[in-house]
Write a protein that holds these residues in place. Structure first.
Motif, mmCIF file in Angstrom:
data_model
loop_
_atom_site.group_PDB
_atom_site.id
_atom_site.type_symbol
_atom_site.label_atom_id
_atom_site.label_comp_id
_atom_site.label_asym_id
_atom_site.label_seq_id
_atom_site.Cartn_x
_atom_site.Cartn_y
_atom_site.Cartn_z
ATOM 1 N N ASP A 36 18.573 -25.469 26.817
ATOM 2 C CA ASP A 36 17.570 -26.515 26.973
ATOM 3 C C ASP A 36 16.198 -25.869 26.866
ATOM 4 N N GLU A 37 15.185 -26.696 26.659
ATOM 5 C CA GLU A 37 13.848 -26.151 26.425
ATOM 6 C C GLU A 37 13.218 -25.559 27.684
ATOM 7 N N GLU A 87 14.900 -23.640 29.747
ATOM 8 C CA GLU A 87 15.664 -22.465 30.110
ATOM 9 C C GLU A 87 15.169 -21.253 29.332
ATOM 10 N N GLN A 115 23.834 -29.412 31.488
ATOM 11 C CA GLN A 115 22.977 -30.135 30.560
ATOM 12 C C GLN A 115 22.769 -31.550 31.082
ATOM 13 N N THR A 154 13.225 -34.218 30.329
ATOM 14 C CA THR A 154 14.269 -33.447 30.994
ATOM 15 C C THR A 154 13.718 -32.137 31.538
ATOM 16 N N GLN A 198 20.577 -37.268 28.232
ATOM 17 C CA GLN A 198 19.375 -38.068 28.030
ATOM 18 C C GLN A 198 19.740 -39.548 27.985
#
Length: 224
Positions: free
Chosen positions: A180-181, A183, A135, A158, A138
């Motif tokens: 995560d967005e 993935e 991950q 990201t 941020q």
């Protein structure tokens, strides 16, 4: 020769003879010593070779043993042995099992600390132990201020860049949920097509069942 009766002393003839208690009696003379009730071979009770009925049968009483020198010596010897044995048992109980005076046996707690084992934490079956989860943290950018005016900070993206070109086919060996967005999620047995290697830990491909395209961990799939 006919015998004499044990009670009256007269001759006892065979027709009226009673043989009992090692003596011979006339049938009429064979009666209770106390109440004179006539007895027979079924209802008499003998005591000191004399017949008695059930009601007047003498009750036996215990006789006291005379205190002769020999009996007194045996009595004293028995008491002495009893005292010695009691003293030995008392000393053993006072010393305790470990042999130390005044020491009490160790008490064991109801729950032995060494026998307690902390249960192992169970992990989901679709996530193998030791699999790294990547991950990207941020980072918040601080916008510069000009004379009291603050410029809004631009959001940090990201999104991972997807590689271009064709790839190989892989099959999922574990379930995976996207963290995560960028993935993709898949299940055990799904086919991932157009797979391309990004680095040692991540790949890029499309889940054939759902049509979703994105990043996936390399150790969750195997080449077909």
């Amino acid at each position: 020769m006919n015998p004499n009766c044990a009670r009256c002393g007269k001759i006892v003839y065979p027709t009226e003879k009673v043989n009992c208690l090692d003596k011979y009696w006339h049938k009429a003379c064979f009666h209770c010593e106390t109440c004179k009730m006539t007895l027979n071979m079924k209802n008499y009770k003998g005591y000191e070779k004399k017949p008695y009925c059930n009601a007047h049968y003498p009750k036996q009483s215990f006789t006291m043993v005379a205190d002769t020198p020999e009996n007194l010596r045996l009595k004293q010897q028995s008491e002495l042995q009893s005292q010695i044995k009691y003293h030995e048992e008392f000393e053993k109980s006072r010393m305790g099992p470990s042999g130390g005076e005044g020491m009490e046996p160790e008490r064991r707690d109801s729950q032995d600390s060494t026998s307690y084992r902390r249960p192992q934490e169970q992990q989901p079956h679709h996530i193998p132990t030791g699999t790294p989860v990547y991950q990207q943290p941020q980072q918040q950018q601080v916008a510069p201020s000009y004379g009291g005016y603050k410029e809004p900070a631009a959001p940090v993206s990201t999104q991972r860049s997807a590689p271009s070109g064709g790839g190989k086919r892989y099959r999922a060996v574990y379930d995976y949920s996207a963290a995560d967005e960028d993935e993709v999620s898949f299940q055990d047995g799904d086919t991932i097509v157009n797979v391309q290697q990004i680095d040692d830990g991540w790949m890029y491909g499309t889940v054939e069942r759902t049509g979703d395209t994105g990043m996936l961990p390399a150790n969750y799939v195997e080449a077909i």
